[in-house]
Design an enzyme around this catalytic site. Structure first.
Site, PDB file in Angstrom:
ATOM      1  N   PRO A   2     -39.583 -22.573  39.959  1.00 28.01           N
ATOM      2  CA  PRO A   2     -38.156 -21.878  40.787  1.00 28.01           C
ATOM      3  C   PRO A   2     -37.852 -20.609  39.976  1.00 28.01           C
ATOM      4  O   PRO A   2     -37.716 -21.374  38.343  1.00 28.01           O
ATOM      5  CB  PRO A   2     -37.139 -23.231  41.353  1.00 28.01           C
ATOM      6  CG  PRO A   2     -37.674 -24.777  40.686  1.00 28.01           C
ATOM      7  CD  PRO A   2     -38.970 -24.238  39.556  1.00 28.01           C
ATOM      8  N   GLU A   3     -37.659 -19.890  40.365  1.00 25.66           N
ATOM      9  CA  GLU A   3     -37.213 -18.307  39.447  1.00 25.66           C
ATOM     10  C   GLU A   3     -35.948 -17.618  39.460  1.00 25.66           C
ATOM     11  O   GLU A   3     -35.605 -18.471  40.401  1.00 25.66           O
ATOM     12  CB  GLU A   3     -38.585 -17.212  39.905  1.00 25.66           C
ATOM     13  CG  GLU A   3     -39.727 -18.120  39.239  1.00 25.66           C
ATOM     14  CD  GLU A   3     -41.081 -16.730  39.698  1.00 25.66           C
ATOM     15  OE1 GLU A   3     -40.555 -15.394  40.073  1.00 25.66           O
ATOM     16  OE2 GLU A   3     -42.017 -17.314  39.804  1.00 25.66           O
TER      17      GLU A   3
END
Ligand SMILES: [Zn+2]
Length: 264
Positions: A2-3
């Protein structure tokens, strides 16, 4: 992994659903999962009311008055909201539960790179127009011989970018991912900075990316839609119509995808 856009999507849901609720319980299922402070000190949160959830880079913090608790999703961690009460029932891959009045937040992590607690690391600026200025990029990357893609993913340079959004931003600015960062011309850096702002904004608007191998879901279990709008990430042919290549030398331990016609 997840960014920023995925973590921001989670943050918005949690802030909306949990702000103002009192913390009623903490169930620690895997003590090795926690960084200092030790799990026992987390119990000081019980009885406190959630002020909000904040985010810095890819890190979330539950804020309850003067106290806060850092949450990091790692490679494939997932925060799930449920109306069921927190309890001692074992749930597969559930490492941690926080009970609130009427809601429970569960932290699932199959690969165990996530974490709860500990201090926030040092970050570069957030990718917003105000913080990530063309001047900042010029001075920070000056003289650097590392590849531009590696430095974009370095959280001490810019907070929140990972493989997906760095790949997309480099394509949009026409820059080859292996180029030494210090050799990129000012005009290209300005394009790159604008491309970063654009892809991050789009990622947030589309509620993150949900790819096969990194199946991000928001706390309600809904996927994001950014993956339908990627120009090159995870594709064989770019949105430009060209066949894509991968760098032979890995960047940040993975080969980097790029368009040999559009990225110089
Ligand atoms: Zn192309």
């Amino acid at each position: 992994m997840p960014e920023l856009p995925e973590v921001e999507t989670v943050r918005r849901v949690l802030a909306q659903e949990l702000s103002g609720r009192r913390i009623t319980s903490l169930v620690v299922r895997r003590p090795t999962f926690y960084r200092p402070p030790p799990p026992s000190s987390l119990h000081g949160l019980i009885g406190k009311t959630v002020t909000t959830f904040s985010r810095r880079g890819k890190f979330l913090s539950l804020v309850a008055g003067a106290r806060s608790l850092v949450l990091h999703l790692g490679m494939s961690g997932r925060l799930v909201l449920t109306n069921r009460p927190a309890g001692n029932r074992t749930i597969k891959h559930c490492r941690f539960e926080i009970g609130f009045e009427g809601k429970t937040l569960r932290f699932f992590d199959t690969r165990r790179f996530g974490r709860v607690g500990g201090p926030l690391p040092k970050f570069g600026p957030e990718p917003t127009a105000k913080d990530l200025t063309p001047d900042y990029l010029r001075t920070t990357l000056k003289g650097r011989t590392a590849s531009i893609k590696a430095l974009l993913m370095d959280q001490g340079v810019i907070a929140g970018l990972g493989n997906i959004y760095a790949t997309e931003a480099l394509f949009r600015s026409g820059i080859h991912p292996s180029r030494p960062a210090g050799k990129i011309k000012p005009l290209e850096l300005e394009k790159l900075r604008n491309a970063i702002l654009f892809v991050i904004k789009e990622g947030i608007r589309l509620r993150g990316s949900t790819l096969n191998d990194e199946a991000f879901l928001d706390p309600y279990g809904n996927p994001g839609a950014f993956q339908k709008h990627v120009a090159i990430y995870g594709r064989k042919e770019g949105a430009c119509g060209h066949t894509l290549s991968k760098t032979k030398r890995p960047i940040a331990s993975r080969s980097a995808v790029y368009c040999p016609s559009c990225q110089k």
